[in-house]
Design an enzyme around this catalytic site. Sequence first.
Site, PDB file in Angstrom:
ATOM      1  N   GLU A 292      24.469 -36.444  -2.615  1.00 36.67           N
ATOM      2  CA  GLU A 292      23.525 -36.212  -1.509  1.00 36.67           C
ATOM      3  C   GLU A 292      24.163 -35.347  -0.419  1.00 36.67           C
ATOM      4  OE1 GLU A 292      20.466 -36.284  -1.092  1.00 36.67           O
ATOM      5  OE2 GLU A 292      19.699 -37.898   0.158  1.00 36.67           O
TER       6      GLU A 292
ATOM      7  N   THR B 179      16.545 -29.453   6.541  1.00 38.14           N
ATOM      8  CA  THR B 179      17.075 -30.699   7.106  1.00 38.14           C
ATOM      9  C   THR B 179      17.981 -30.382   8.300  1.00 38.14           C
ATOM     10  OG1 THR B 179      16.984 -31.667   4.901  1.00 38.14           O
ATOM     11  CG2 THR B 179      18.273 -32.870   6.517  1.00 38.14           C
TER      12      THR B 179
HETATM   13  P1  ADP Z   1      14.676 -33.827  -0.009  1.00 40.39           P
HETATM   14  O1  ADP Z   1      14.548 -34.680   1.209  1.00 40.39           O
HETATM   15  O2  ADP Z   1      13.350 -33.511  -0.609  1.00 40.39           O
HETATM   16  O3  ADP Z   1      15.684 -34.350  -0.988  1.00 40.39           O
HETATM   17  P2  ADP Z   1      16.796 -32.153   0.849  1.00 40.39           P
HETATM   18  O4  ADP Z   1      16.756 -31.039   1.843  1.00 40.39           O
HETATM   19  O5  ADP Z   1      17.568 -33.386   1.169  1.00 40.39           O
HETATM   20  O6  ADP Z   1      15.280 -32.464   0.484  1.00 40.39           O
HETATM   21  O7  ADP Z   1      17.423 -31.629  -0.538  1.00 40.39           O
HETATM   22  C1  ADP Z   1      17.005 -30.457  -1.148  1.00 40.39           C
HETATM   23  C2  ADP Z   1      18.198 -29.503  -1.280  1.00 40.39           C
HETATM   24  O8  ADP Z   1      19.124 -29.983  -2.265  1.00 40.39           O
HETATM   25  C3  ADP Z   1      17.770 -28.126  -1.733  1.00 40.39           C
HETATM   26  O9  ADP Z   1      18.514 -27.173  -1.017  1.00 40.39           O
HETATM   27  C4  ADP Z   1      18.152 -28.079  -3.197  1.00 40.39           C
HETATM   28  O10 ADP Z   1      18.446 -26.785  -3.649  1.00 40.39           O
HETATM   29  C5  ADP Z   1      19.388 -28.962  -3.236  1.00 40.39           C
HETATM   30  N1  ADP Z   1      19.582 -29.589  -4.561  1.00 40.39           N
HETATM   31  C6  ADP Z   1      20.670 -29.457  -5.370  1.00 40.39           C
HETATM   32  N2  ADP Z   1      20.504 -30.171  -6.495  1.00 40.39           N
HETATM   33  C7  ADP Z   1      19.284 -30.756  -6.440  1.00 40.39           C
HETATM   34  C8  ADP Z   1      18.559 -31.608  -7.316  1.00 40.39           C
HETATM   35  N3  ADP Z   1      19.014 -31.976  -8.498  1.00 40.39           N
HETATM   36  N4  ADP Z   1      17.344 -32.039  -6.901  1.00 40.39           N
HETATM   37  C9  ADP Z   1      16.842 -31.647  -5.705  1.00 40.39           C
HETATM   38  N5  ADP Z   1      17.481 -30.863  -4.834  1.00 40.39           N
HETATM   39  C10 ADP Z   1      18.699 -30.394  -5.190  1.00 40.39           C
END
Ligand code: ADP
Length: 309
Positions: free
Chosen positions: A131, A184
């Site tokens: 994360e 974020t």
């Molecule tokens: P959410 O709250 O929907 O998870 P975030 O901003 O925390 O959104 O996470 C999305 C970010 O994480 C994006 O930049 C995305 O490219 C990156 N990312 C990397 N790997 C993954 C994955 N397996 N699934 C989703 N997002 C990913």
Amino acid sequence: MAELNEIKIFAPATVANVSCGFDVLGFCLDTVGDEMIVRMSPEKGVRITKIAGSDLPLETHKNVAGVSAMALLETLNPNCGFEIEIYKNIKPGSGIGSSAASAAGSVFAINELLGRPLNKTQLTAYAMKGEALASQCEHADNIAPCIFGGFTLVKGVKPLEILELPTPSHLFATIIHPQIEIKTSEARAILPKEIPLSNAIEQWANVGSLVHALHTSNYNLLSASLKDIIVEPYRKQLIPEFDTLKSKTLEAGALGVGISGSGPSIFALCNGETLADKVAETMYSVYQKSGIDFNIHISPINKQGIKVI
Ligand code: ADP
């Protein structure tokens, strides 16, 4: 019995913060989530062999699923490696825990394949490493409800302590995801560094009463506690039509309405499925006038969390 060397899992979407519980509270959804297939391979290490439904990196170190899995393998050092397929249904950046589902999914599946050497709190800690790639900081407010199910409270991160809170049986969530991008980092940057003590008092009273309401299935108290006077006033500016949507859905009978995670998704909690449907219709009628694409999900609270399917 033949040894299990491949597993398919459902990694659910989650709602973090839940109005008053910024960075500590979260709950798990049932009808929205990713699927993943994880299989053992003779070659050591972690390879992401397929991603469907989203344009995300296959490189292990650029994908949260790969990063959390590698962190886990560094500790467990099994005599094999793992291949991961990700079937994405939760749009990245939607605010309903897309990255958390992948980060939790890989460590959960590997733990199952290895005969469950780790408990849920330990899995949460490894998923947080993944994360951190998405949000530049290790936080558990989406990971914990994804792994534990139901409502969770992150009591602390050093040491990591997750409390499982009870879920009143009639509770449903309605979520609208406006298809706009909120970074974020931007949603964090607009928050104040200091808050007035009077606001802090009101907010922690609401967190306490929300927890009490969950324990006693007191829907009126739940409704009165679903307030966020600290974060929402800033973040709502990033979400078109937030105030209209909130007032109309509350009028329609939602117990509470707030920003899911750092947005742009907005959640409503409702007493019963009929009300959740009505709230979805209200959200639809408000947002269809905005010219912004959106989708709406209705879901019971998922008490089990991530699971083998
Ligand atoms: P959410 O709250 O929907 O998870 P975030 O901003 O925390 O959104 O996470 C999305 C970010 O994480 C994006 O930049 C995305 O490219 C990156 N990312 C990397 N790997 C993954 C994955 N397996 N699934 C989703 N997002 C990913």
